[in-house]
Design a protein around this motif. Structure first.
Motif: not given
Length: 397
Positions: A9-10, A31-32, A77-78, A117
């Motif tokens: 994420t991120n 994140p997310f 999605a991460g 993330g």
């Protein structure tokens, strides 16, 4: 053709997606940000057949002999550590990514996001860890698919003399993996002579890891490379993966500026030009000056190069141009070189027909090579840049 964007994420996956597709995606520094997958159309660059024939034609996806060919891009999605166990949005990510033919792993090359993330000081996290953890999560997820009731399957195969290749391929059919892929991996790992009941944990993991590398090849988009003090970190990535230095934020800025008529810029170019008569405000001036520095450092923004690398270097795709009139190189409406198809190396004239319409393939008689004016059969192996007319007993539709 679908390319999946994967990564923790991120790291800028959604920025990469927005820059490549010019489609809005929620972008945030947490994140997310991406929960539901973003799906859009991006383009890869190749030579247009108009170069071979030394002609000019008016086509929105051809610029001075460079052809842009559409592909599907999916940003999901991460990942976080433990994704295959359902942590974060892991299972959803892995399921969304399964249909992609090739994967671009977007990483934060500057080391400014930790393994979860979260933002950290630049250089304080080793991005090489991200490469390993993301691929480990993907491998563990595939291993879970294979291991479901594995002992039961092994007993059935032994008692009924079932075909191991067929049974395993069926497990992975939702990932676009076929029996040929399974057979190839079994042979390479010398597992064909070993009964499934006797496979060890190491055998299972080696099998899925090799199968993943074969069927879901991965390249690295080293995003935020412009924030690195030097680019030597890329040499480490290149030891194991094709790697492109990227700045998704810069590409997104340039695409927006070009769309608003401020600059002249083509995706993949190493520079841009401010249009005549444009008066920039201080904020625009500063942003474009920064973009120039980034492009000078990286040799471009890297976004287009990453897409091209995924299609042409990893998948070894070729471009073929179907026409309905081989003399005029046009369709029935007179549009010259109207379509461009991306196909695998080794594809045949019948495969091209199938990519246009199933009926063309069913009634296939022969094809005409517009370059040589010769007839070719259904099993003719296509070459990059071929221009073909398909002759069939069944019309499209």
């Amino acid at each position: 053709m679908q390319i999946g964007l994967l990564g923790k994420t991120n790291v800028g996956k959604s920025t990469f997606f927005s820059a490549a597709t010019q489609t809005s995606a929620q972008i945030g520094n947490y994140p997310f940000t991406t929960i539901e997958p973003n799906v859009g159309i991006a383009y890869v660059k190749t030579d247009c057949a108009c170069k071979h024939f030394a002609i000019e034609h008016n086509h929105p996806l051809c610029t001075s002999g460079t052809r842009y060919v559409a592909i599907k891009l999916i940003d999901v999605a991460g990942l976080v550590p433990g994704a295959h166990e359902g942590k974060g949005l892991g299972n959803k990510f892995l399921d969304d990514a399964r249909t992609s033919e090739v994967l671009i792993h977007v990483i934060d090359a500057s080391g400014s996001t930790d393994i979860q993330g979260q933002s950290v000081p630049a250089g304080s996290h080793d991005p090489l860890e991200d490469v390993k953890f993301v691929e480990d999560e993907f491998d563990q997820w595939m291993k879970q698919i294979l291991q479901r009731e594995w002992q039961k399957l092994a007993r059935e195969l032994e008692s009924k003399s079932g075909k191991v290749i067929q049974a395993i391929a069926q497990r992975f059919s939702g990932l676009g993996i076929d029996e040929y892929d399974v057979e190839h991996v079994l042979h390479n790992l010398n597992l064909q002579s070993k009964k499934p009941h006797d496979w060890s944990e190491d055998d299972l993991l080696s099998f899925v890891k090799t199968l993943r590398k074969r069927t879901k090849p991965i390249m690295i988009a080293a995003n935020k490379s412009d924030l690195c003090h030097d680019l030597s970190i890329l040499d480490e990535f290149k030891k194991t993966h094709p790697t492109i230095a990227c700045s998704a934020e810069t590409e997104l800025l340039l695409r927006k500026a070009a769309k608003n008529g401020i600059i002249e810029y083509l995706p993949g170019a190493k520079s841009f030009k401010i249009k005549n008569g444009i008066n920039l405000n201080p904020q625009q001036q500063k942003a474009l000056e920064l973009a120039e520095k980034v492009m000078s450092k990286l040799g471009g923004t890297g976004i287009q190069q990453a897409l091209d690398c995924a299609c042409f270097d990893l998948l070894k795709l070729i471009t073929v141009f179907p026409v309905e009139d081989e003399t005029k190189l046009s369709n029935k409406n007179g549009e010259i070189l109207p379509d461009a198809k991306l196909l695998r190396v080794g594809s045949t004239a019948r495969d091209l027909a199938k990519s246009i319409h199933q009926d063309l393939a069913k009634g296939f008689l022969f094809a005409i090579d517009a370059k040589t004016k010769q007839r070719v059969g259904a099993e003719y192996q296509l070459k990059n840049g071929d221009v073909l007319k398909i002759v069939s007993t069944l019309s499209r539709g």
